[in-house]
Design an enzyme around this catalytic site. Sequence first.
Site: not given
Ligand code: HSE
Length: 430
Positions: A14, A136, A207
């Site tokens: 993606t 993101g 993160k």
């Molecule tokens: N899977 C993550 C989320 C996004 O649901 O925020 C990528 O880290």
Amino acid sequence: MVESVKIGVAGLGTVGVGVLKILEAHGGLLESRSGVKLEVTAVSSRDRTKDRGVSLDGMTWYENASDMATDNNVDIILELIGGSDGIAKDLCEKALEAGKSVVTANKALLAVHGTALAEQAEAHNVTIAYEAAVAGGIPIVKALREGLSGNAISRVYGILNGTCNYILTEMEETGGEFESILKEAQDLGYAEADPSFDIDGVDAAHKLAILTSLAYATPVDFDKVYIEGITSVTADDISYATELGYRIKLLGVARRTDKGIEQRVHPCMVRKDTSIANVSGVFNAVVAEGDSVDSTVYVGRGAGEGPTASAVIADVIDIAAGRLTPTFGVPVVKMKPIPSVSIEDHVGCYYVCLTVYDKPGVIADVSAVFRDEDISIESLLQRGRSEQEAVPVILVTHEVKEASLVRALAKIEKFDHSVARPRMIRIVSL
Ligand code: HSE
């Protein structure tokens, strides 16, 4: 003639496809922003035959992504494969060794090997950039590393996982239990078939470990993050939270205290009138608190093709334009380890849910345990009335050390009139 910077894209999922689409759609704009032409010269992915809806014409195809690292026709490597080890790590190490900067969206890799990779990048006068790895499309890495660099950061916290935020939002809106909402989220494509990294809090912890390093100029220390996911949050907890004026959010919190740094990911009760409480669905949000700037809030999409590719492209532009910054804001030699504060030493208010038989003396026994542990109760409510059956008793405590509360709940669990394990959720004052 305009100079060109040649890009190798490893991973055409993606995000990789999103990156190719942006490069195709905004070539002129990106060229004016970076001062160079951005050209993809090499790609690698698992399936060569798949139609991805983007042209791969003229690009060298690599079966093994690591081989791209030494291609003389590639200046910057985009590692969009994922995973903390294996091919992703191998590719990054080889690329840095070969003097090529790397852009990655890989939070697991950075959380586990971030400091070593940063050191390697510095040794070769290149960088490893990772805006896409945290929240993101929200430019929180740049904000902490550059925009807020004049501040001592007291706390950084946020909703770092969209899947969990979606599930908790749906639980509140529909009254549904965790398992059924998770199933719906999987059917809608909002949760992975194997959702464990998300719902167990590991993705958010990756993160958070990165944000902590950026905020406090300290080596990334994922092992020191306390992690608790959302699997034990019940529909009742959500409904009591609402009644008490709170919402339940999975937060990652990094906080500087006089004893060191707290790094924790767990469900939190946050007052409904706070900005973070009003970030719903798949959205992410980060709040960074600095001594000069006060509180700053960043909200946006934390995953998906466009938002993640947007962050990758921003890093590519910085590198192509020659703006190389130390990976975590300071050179690795200037990073200082800071003691970690364990969750047992955390001091805060707590929501507690007991399930007990509705008999005379039960609350007196519970109160005695709390008194013995020096825990002060702010409020107490009981729902339902049934001599034969168990009823929920909800308590909110004043500030208490977590170790004391854990001891108190262990004692209460052993009572004859206690029929289920006491549950607690930390209340975070924002
Ligand atoms: N899977 C993550 C989320 C996004 O649901 O925020 C990528 O880290």
